[in-house]
Design a protein around this motif. Structure first.
Motif, short mmCIF file in Angstrom:
data_model
loop_
_atom_site.label_atom_id
_atom_site.label_comp_id
_atom_site.label_asym_id
_atom_site.label_seq_id
_atom_site.Cartn_x
_atom_site.Cartn_y
_atom_site.Cartn_z
N GLU A 1 -5.75 -3.91 7.34
CA GLU A 1 -7.21 -3.87 7.22
C GLU A 1 -7.64 -3.02 6.03
O GLU A 1 -8.55 -3.40 5.27
N ILE A 2 -7.00 -1.87 5.84
CA ILE A 2 -7.31 -1.02 4.68
C ILE A 2 -7.02 -1.76 3.39
O ILE A 2 -7.80 -1.72 2.44
N TYR A 3 -5.90 -2.47 3.33
CA TYR A 3 -5.54 -3.20 2.13
C TYR A 3 -6.54 -4.30 1.83
O TYR A 3 -6.95 -4.51 0.69
N ARG A 4 -6.99 -5.04 2.88
CA ARG A 4 -7.97 -6.12 2.67
C ARG A 4 -9.28 -5.56 2.14
O ARG A 4 -9.90 -6.13 1.24
N LYS A 5 -9.72 -4.41 2.66
CA LYS A 5 -10.96 -3.80 2.17
C LYS A 5 -10.80 -3.34 0.73
O LYS A 5 -11.69 -3.50 -0.09
N ARG A 6 -9.64 -2.76 0.42
CA ARG A 6 -9.39 -2.31 -0.96
C ARG A 6 -9.35 -3.51 -1.90
O ARG A 6 -9.87 -3.46 -3.01
N TRP A 7 -8.73 -4.59 -1.47
CA TRP A 7 -8.68 -5.79 -2.30
C TRP A 7 -10.08 -6.34 -2.54
O TRP A 7 -10.40 -6.81 -3.64
N MET B 1 0.84 -1.17 0.00
CA MET B 1 0.00 0.00 0.00
C MET B 1 0.88 1.23 0.00
O MET B 1 1.86 1.29 0.74
N VAL B 2 0.55 2.20 -0.79
CA VAL B 2 1.29 3.45 -0.86
C VAL B 2 0.55 4.49 -0.04
O VAL B 2 -0.65 4.70 -0.22
N THR B 3 1.25 5.12 0.87
CA THR B 3 0.64 6.15 1.70
C THR B 3 1.69 7.19 2.06
O THR B 3 2.89 6.93 2.03
N SER B 4 1.22 8.39 2.40
CA SER B 4 2.14 9.45 2.84
C SER B 4 2.26 9.46 4.35
O SER B 4 3.08 10.20 4.90
N VAL B 5 1.47 8.63 5.06
CA VAL B 5 1.54 8.56 6.52
C VAL B 5 2.65 7.59 6.88
O VAL B 5 2.57 6.40 6.60
N LEU B 6 3.70 8.12 7.50
CA LEU B 6 4.85 7.29 7.85
C LEU B 6 4.93 7.00 9.34
O LEU B 6 5.74 6.20 9.78
N SER B 7 4.10 7.65 10.14
CA SER B 7 4.14 7.50 11.59
C SER B 7 3.35 6.26 12.00
O SER B 7 2.20 6.09 11.62
N HIS B 8 3.99 5.40 12.82
CA HIS B 8 3.31 4.20 13.32
C HIS B 8 2.24 4.55 14.35
O HIS B 8 1.35 3.75 14.60
N GLN B 9 2.33 5.73 14.97
CA GLN B 9 1.31 6.13 15.93
C GLN B 9 0.01 6.49 15.21
O GLN B 9 -1.08 6.23 15.71
N ARG B 10 0.09 7.10 14.05
CA ARG B 10 -1.10 7.50 13.31
C ARG B 10 -1.72 6.35 12.52
O ARG B 10 -2.93 6.28 12.34
N LEU B 11 -0.87 5.44 12.02
CA LEU B 11 -1.35 4.33 11.20
C LEU B 11 -0.51 3.09 11.50
O LEU B 11 0.63 2.98 11.06
N SER B 12 -1.11 2.16 12.24
CA SER B 12 -0.37 0.96 12.63
C SER B 12 -0.35 -0.06 11.48
O SER B 12 -1.10 0.07 10.50
N ASP B 13 0.47 -1.07 11.64
CA ASP B 13 0.55 -2.12 10.61
C ASP B 13 -0.77 -2.88 10.48
O ASP B 13 -1.17 -3.27 9.37
#
Length: 163
Positions: A18-24, A1-13
């Protein structure tokens, strides 16, 4: 997944997964729409009618799958719904193949993806095709004596004018 959010606090693995599974899931839905439902090309002539055709087609596929999932939620194990099997069941229902609604619901519940695990295509043993060599320059053979005699007997054609 390509994202501009690099902080693990804002977006965890786990959130990324989960976002990738929904997109798939959406990608699979659109693939089913285009390939299984046969909507690669819309049949309408004007842009407005094409938009309406697209909306109604997407809505009908979504509702058909939702209704199928509602009938399948009572099954013991979670399963994947097969769009092609659902369409096959609905086509048969429109032809009157199911005598009761119970038979139709039973067929809808069984419209699932088979549990067969596909193997990699590289392991398949297709018939080996011959690799043909491109034609080379022609080989010119001298004519035989019999062929020379026949060639001498041929009389040249003369053009006659009609008129």
């Amino acid at each position: 997944m390509v994202t501009s959010v690099l902080s693990h606090q804002r977006l965890s693995d786990t959130q990324v997964g989960e976002i990738y599974r929904k997109r798939w899931g959406l990608e699979i839905f659109y693939r089913d729409f285009k390939q299984t439902l046969g909507k690669r090309k819309l049949l309408s002539r004007t842009p407005e009618h094409a938009r309406i055709e697209l909306h109604w087609s997407l809505l009908s596929l979504a509702l058909l799958l939702l209704k199928t999932r509602l009938h399948q939620q009572h099954l013991a194990t979670p399963i994947k719904t097969s769009v092609s099997n659902v369409l096959r069941v609905m086509r048969r229902a429109l032809r009157g193949c199911y005598q009761t609604s119970r038979a139709l619901i039973r067929a809808v519940r069984s419209a699932v993806v088979d549990r067969y695990e596909r193997k990699r295509k590289s392991f398949r043993t297709y018939p080996q095709r011959r690799t043909r060599k491109p034609p080379g320059p022609p080989t010119i053979k001298p004519p035989s004596a019999d062929l020379n005699l026949l060639a001498q007997k041929i009389t040249p054609l003369t053009l006659t004018s009609y008129g």
